[in-house]
Design an enzyme around this catalytic site. Structure first.
Site, short mmCIF file in Angstrom:
data_model
loop_
_atom_site.label_atom_id
_atom_site.label_comp_id
_atom_site.label_asym_id
_atom_site.label_seq_id
_atom_site.Cartn_x
_atom_site.Cartn_y
_atom_site.Cartn_z
N HIS A 132 0.97 -1.38 0.08
CA HIS A 132 -0.01 -0.06 0.07
C HIS A 132 0.86 1.10 0.04
O HIS A 132 1.86 1.39 0.78
CB HIS A 132 -0.85 -0.07 1.17
CG HIS A 132 -2.11 -0.76 1.17
ND1 HIS A 132 -1.80 -2.13 1.43
CD2 HIS A 132 -3.35 -0.59 1.15
CE1 HIS A 132 -3.23 -2.83 1.50
NE2 HIS A 132 -3.97 -1.88 1.11
N ASN A 163 7.66 -4.16 3.52
CA ASN A 163 6.54 -3.99 3.45
C ASN A 163 6.06 -4.23 4.95
O ASN A 163 5.24 -3.31 5.73
CB ASN A 163 5.66 -4.84 2.44
CG ASN A 163 4.23 -4.49 2.61
OD1 ASN A 163 3.96 -3.32 3.17
ND2 ASN A 163 3.50 -5.04 1.68
#
Length: 358
Positions: A132, A163
């Protein structure tokens, strides 16, 4: 009879009528002349405007215009199948709420033409995670806003350790800023930066994944702008560039600080163009710690998330047992969550027994 006619001709009534009639006639003539003078002039026929042959069928569309969602906006790169930039606004009220990511699924953005969109299959077996840019956790206030962050237009191929680790810690830091500042703006995105080769030349090369050839960035960036309560002018700004690779817990955010102008040169973007940078804007790390949470704090955070998602008492007990094995003492927040969850399971167990007896 002539005398009679002459008398009538010279009578005041006759003369008055004559004068009035003449005046009326004259006025009518003048009015007619005025109307005649006011007639619309006849327009000459307008020649059709000549179209520039360059524009006859339109210029190429880049597809990079800004697209706005509930709590984020982005510019999409249709060639790389990733965003160029994603901007979001954070506040204390937006980072708390009941929205849960377990109700969200990664999927192509319906606003992006299919021929330019990435798919989940592009990431499958690629060795890269779906990272994201605007994180789901920044949108606890709205299930719909959180679901929009799972559009693949907000996603880039990201190293798993990065991440789940350093990038996640950066996101947590941004949310933590809302405790100290009224408004927080964050712009995030991918970079493909040049590297030097043995022949002394610099080149930009990057991997692509899947049938849609989604570009894997070499680096990721964040620009963070903060404003205090009651102020119209932002207080501080910080720009950071991190490699898309594992970064251990022994590293802190200031190590990846860059000058905003340098990031603008790297990205080809001008950040916050309406911001007056001459009005005493300070470096973020000078007014705030820029401190990311340490390993033991991170494990407590992950444990709290696991407690919230535990489905039975056995799994709940295992979470605390694993922490103790690692030598980590649960904090008050985690213990409160644990007790609340344990009571839920006990209550459910008692209800189930009553139903069986009935």
């Amino acid at each position: 009879m002539v005398a009679s006619f002459s008398w009538r001709l010279l009578s005041p009534r006759f003369l008055g009528g004559f004068v009035l009639g003449a005046a009326a006639s004259s006025a009518s003539c003048v009015a007619a002349l005025q109307l005649y003078d006011k007639r619309e002039p006849e327009l000459a026929p307008v020649a059709p405007e000549e179209k520039d042959p360059l524009e006859e069928y339109g210029f190429p569309l880049t597809g990079t215009e800004a697209r706005q969602y509930i709590n984020h906006a982005l510019a999409y790169d249709p060639a790389k199948r990733t965003p160029k930039w994603v901007i979001e606004h954070l506040s204390r009220t937006k980072t708390v709420g009941s929205a849960d990511r377990k109700h969200c699924k990664f999927k192509p953005d319906p606003n992006i033409p299919k021929m330019f969109s990435a798919t989940n299959e592009d990431y499958l077996g690629s060795g890269w995670t779906r990272g994201h840019m605007a994180p789901a956790g920044d949108n606890k206030f709205s299930t719909e806003a959180m679901a929009e962050t799972f559009y693949l237009s907000n996603i880039v191929p990201q190293n798993y350790e990065n991440n789940a680790g350093f990038w996640n810690r950066m996101e947590m830091y941004c949310r933590d800023l809302t405790k100290r500042f009224e408004d927080v703006w964050v712009v995030s995105g991918p970079l493909e930066l040049p590297t030097s080769h043995e022949d002394g030349k610099k080149r930009v090369t990057y991997e692509v994944i899947g049938a849609d050839e989604v570009a894997v960035p070499s680096h990721l960036y964040k620009v963070i702008l903060v404003r205090e309560k009651g102020s119209e002018q932002p207080l501080a700004i910080g720009a950071f560039v991190v490699p898309n690779s594992p970064i251990g817990f022994d590293h802190q955010l200031p190590e990846y600080k860059v000058q905003l102008e340098d990031l603008e040169k790297m990205s080809g973007l001008l950040f916050f163009p309406q911001l007056d940078r001459d009005k005493g804007l300070k470096p973020l790390c000078d007014v705030d710690s820029c401190r990311l949470i340490q390993l033991h704090e991170f494990k407590l955070y992950i444990a709290a998330r696991r407690v919230g998602g535990a489905r039975n008492l056995q799994k709940l007990e295992r979470i605390l047992s694993e922490l103790k094995e690692e030598g980590i003492t649960p904090d008050g927040y985690l213990l409160d969550l644990y007790e609340k969850k344990r009571k839920e399971f006990s209550l459910k167990s008692g209800t189930d027994r009553d139903e069986r007896k009935g």
